[in-house]
Design an enzyme around this catalytic site. Structure first.
Site, PDB file in Angstrom:
ATOM      1  N   SER A 183       0.862  -1.188   0.000  1.00 53.46           N
ATOM      2  CA  SER A 183       0.000   0.000   0.000  1.00 53.46           C
ATOM      3  C   SER A 183       0.892   1.230   0.000  1.00 53.46           C
ATOM      4  CB  SER A 183      -0.859  -0.019   1.271  1.00 53.46           C
ATOM      5  OG  SER A 183      -1.441   1.245   1.520  1.00 53.46           O
ATOM      6  N   TYR A 192      -1.704  -1.083  10.398  1.00 51.82           N
ATOM      7  CA  TYR A 192      -1.767  -1.197   8.933  1.00 51.82           C
ATOM      8  C   TYR A 192      -0.468  -0.710   8.285  1.00 51.82           C
ATOM      9  CZ  TYR A 192      -3.778  -1.042   4.221  1.00 51.82           C
ATOM     10  OH  TYR A 192      -4.032  -1.255   2.881  1.00 51.82           O
TER      11      TYR A 192
HETATM   12  N1  LIG Z   1      -8.755  -0.406  -1.007  1.00 50.39           N
HETATM   13  C1  LIG Z   1      -7.686   0.379  -0.930  1.00 50.39           C
HETATM   14  O1  LIG Z   1      -7.795   1.619  -0.963  1.00 50.39           O
HETATM   15  C2  LIG Z   1      -6.297  -0.212  -0.793  1.00 50.39           C
HETATM   16  C3  LIG Z   1      -5.211   0.649  -0.898  1.00 50.39           C
HETATM   17  C4  LIG Z   1      -3.917   0.113  -0.760  1.00 50.39           C
HETATM   18  C5  LIG Z   1      -3.746  -1.241  -0.549  1.00 50.39           C
HETATM   19  N2  LIG Z   1      -4.838  -2.054  -0.453  1.00 50.39           N
HETATM   20  C6  LIG Z   1      -4.577  -3.478  -0.184  1.00 50.39           C
HETATM   21  O2  LIG Z   1      -5.066  -4.253  -1.266  1.00 50.39           O
HETATM   22  C7  LIG Z   1      -5.570  -5.516  -0.773  1.00 50.39           C
HETATM   23  C8  LIG Z   1      -7.003  -5.700  -1.208  1.00 50.39           C
HETATM   24  O3  LIG Z   1      -7.788  -4.614  -0.702  1.00 50.39           O
HETATM   25  P1  LIG Z   1      -9.339  -4.429  -1.038  1.00 50.39           P
HETATM   26  O4  LIG Z   1      -9.619  -2.990  -1.149  1.00 50.39           O
HETATM   27  O5  LIG Z   1      -9.738  -5.323  -2.157  1.00 50.39           O
HETATM   28  O6  LIG Z   1      -9.951  -4.940   0.345  1.00 50.39           O
HETATM   29  P2  LIG Z   1     -11.229  -5.852   0.625  1.00 50.39           P
HETATM   30  O7  LIG Z   1     -11.517  -5.752   2.057  1.00 50.39           O
HETATM   31  O8  LIG Z   1     -12.301  -5.516  -0.369  1.00 50.39           O
HETATM   32  O9  LIG Z   1     -10.670  -7.295   0.250  1.00 50.39           O
HETATM   33  C9  LIG Z   1      -9.803  -8.013   1.088  1.00 50.39           C
HETATM   34  C10 LIG Z   1     -10.217  -9.455   1.044  1.00 50.39           C
HETATM   35  O10 LIG Z   1      -9.338 -10.209   1.890  1.00 50.39           O
HETATM   36  C11 LIG Z   1     -10.122 -11.207   2.530  1.00 50.39           C
HETATM   37  N3  LIG Z   1      -9.484 -11.668   3.766  1.00 50.39           N
HETATM   38  C12 LIG Z   1      -9.331 -10.979   4.930  1.00 50.39           C
HETATM   39  N4  LIG Z   1      -8.770 -11.763   5.858  1.00 50.39           N
HETATM   40  C13 LIG Z   1      -8.557 -12.970   5.276  1.00 50.39           C
HETATM   41  C14 LIG Z   1      -8.024 -14.195   5.736  1.00 50.39           C
HETATM   42  N5  LIG Z   1      -7.590 -14.346   6.992  1.00 50.39           N
HETATM   43  N6  LIG Z   1      -7.966 -15.243   4.868  1.00 50.39           N
HETATM   44  C15 LIG Z   1      -8.429 -15.114   3.589  1.00 50.39           C
HETATM   45  N7  LIG Z   1      -8.948 -13.967   3.108  1.00 50.39           N
HETATM   46  C16 LIG Z   1      -9.016 -12.913   3.941  1.00 50.39           C
HETATM   47  C17 LIG Z   1     -11.446 -10.509   2.819  1.00 50.39           C
HETATM   48  O11 LIG Z   1     -12.496 -11.436   3.071  1.00 50.39           O
HETATM   49  C18 LIG Z   1     -11.634  -9.675   1.562  1.00 50.39           C
HETATM   50  O12 LIG Z   1     -12.420 -10.342   0.587  1.00 50.39           O
HETATM   51  C19 LIG Z   1      -5.373  -5.479   0.740  1.00 50.39           C
HETATM   52  O13 LIG Z   1      -4.164  -6.125   1.082  1.00 50.39           O
HETATM   53  C20 LIG Z   1      -5.290  -3.988   1.042  1.00 50.39           C
HETATM   54  O14 LIG Z   1      -4.579  -3.727   2.232  1.00 50.39           O
HETATM   55  C21 LIG Z   1      -6.106  -1.578  -0.591  1.00 50.39           C
END
Ligand SMILES: NC(=O)c1ccc[n+]([C@@H]2O[C@H](COP(=O)([O-])OP(=O)(O)OC[C@H]3O[C@@H](n4cnc5c(N)ncnc54)[C@H](O)[C@@H]3O)[C@@H](O)[C@H]2O)c1
Length: 256
Positions: free
Chosen positions: A146, A159
């Protein structure tokens, strides 16, 4: 002249957190570019959007908890059994945001929970997928870090620290696999229009509209834009890109 840039035809892509915003967008794009998708998410995750976005014959959904080593072993085994034994692409993407609290109020159990998913989960995925790729002599890994892995944000100790750790894991693995046909990179998205960002905005008592003013591009990114970066890094077009981090943040982290 390359006739089919970035094709993923014939490749098997394993994606964790696949029911989430970025995971589903990535699965949809990779499938459209010809990949078969093994989609991992935790028990109870809503896979309806994923199932709508990826044709059934290209999709295998696996329920697993990325923090549990036996479960990780099982999802790797299931991935190999799904589409002919290979894992060509690994989007190591499952993550949670945790609470937004100043460090003096940040509960240790919440800190540990964030590390369990975002660091231990990423580590375990690498631990069990890298040997498969080394045995194949090929593979591309894209870890989801991120912008929080490159800079600090008040209230997000768990985080931020966890996403810095993803960068460290990426660099170590890149060196361990270099020259062996396998690559390991990470992506560093800024705020993406998604449930996770919504939750963080609520925690910071702000709104998307207000926060977008602080992004030089003037808006949040879209999951589909992140998916295009992941698909490129996973493709053979990126064959010399290894051990790198890739911001996709509308110039956010270079703006201060
Ligand atoms: N959305 C943003 O703005 C953003 C920005 C930077 C980085 N990210 C990173 O990108 C990745 C995806 O983010 P997103 O926005 O799609 O989030 P999201 O919450 O929509 O998706 C994350 C998924 O991970 C799954 N998950 C959580 N714990 C788990 C576990 N123990 N085992 C298996 N699955 C598990 C959840 O059920 C969910 O479907 C994450 O690592 C997040 O930190 C997101």
């Amino acid at each position: 002249m390359d006739q089919q840039p970035q094709t993923l035809s014939g490749k098997v892509a394993l994606i964790t957190g696949a029911a989430g915003a970025i995971g589903t967008a990535t699965a949809a794009l990779m499938a459209a570019r010809g990949a078969k998708i093994v989609a991992v998410d935790i028990e109870g995750a809503d896979t309806a959007a994923l199932e709508k976005a990826v044709p059934g014959e290209q999709l295998k959904i696996v329920t697993a908890d990325v923090t549990d080593e036996a479960s990780v072993r099982d999802y790797v085994k299931a991935a190999r059994e799904a589409f002919g034994g290979r894992i060509d692409i690994f989007h190591n993407n499952a993550g949670i945001e945790g609470p937004v609290k100043p460090i003096g109020d940040y509960p240790l159990d919440e800190f540990k929970k964030v590390f369990d998913v975002n660091v231990n989960g990423v580590f375990l995925g690498l631990k069990h997928v890298v040997p498969v790729m080394l045995e194949q002599g090929s593979g591309a890994i894209v870890n989801s870090s991120s912008v929080a892995g490159l800079s600090g944000a008040p209230g997000m100790s768990g985080y931020n620290a966890s996403k810095h750790a993803v960068l460290g894991l990426t660099r170590v693995v890149a060196l361990e696999v270099a020259g062996k046909g396998v690559r390991c990179n990470c992506i560093n998205p800024g705020p993406i229009d998604s449930r996770m960002m919504d939750s963080l905005d609520k925690g910071r008592d702000t709104t998307q509209e207000a926060r977008e003013k602080g992004v030089p591009e003037g808006r949040y990114g879209r999951p589909e834009e992140v998916a295009r970066l992941v698909a490129f890094l996973a493709s053979d077009d990126a064959e010399y890109i290894n051990g790198a981090f890739h911001s996709i943040d509308g110039a956010l982290h270079v703006s201060t």
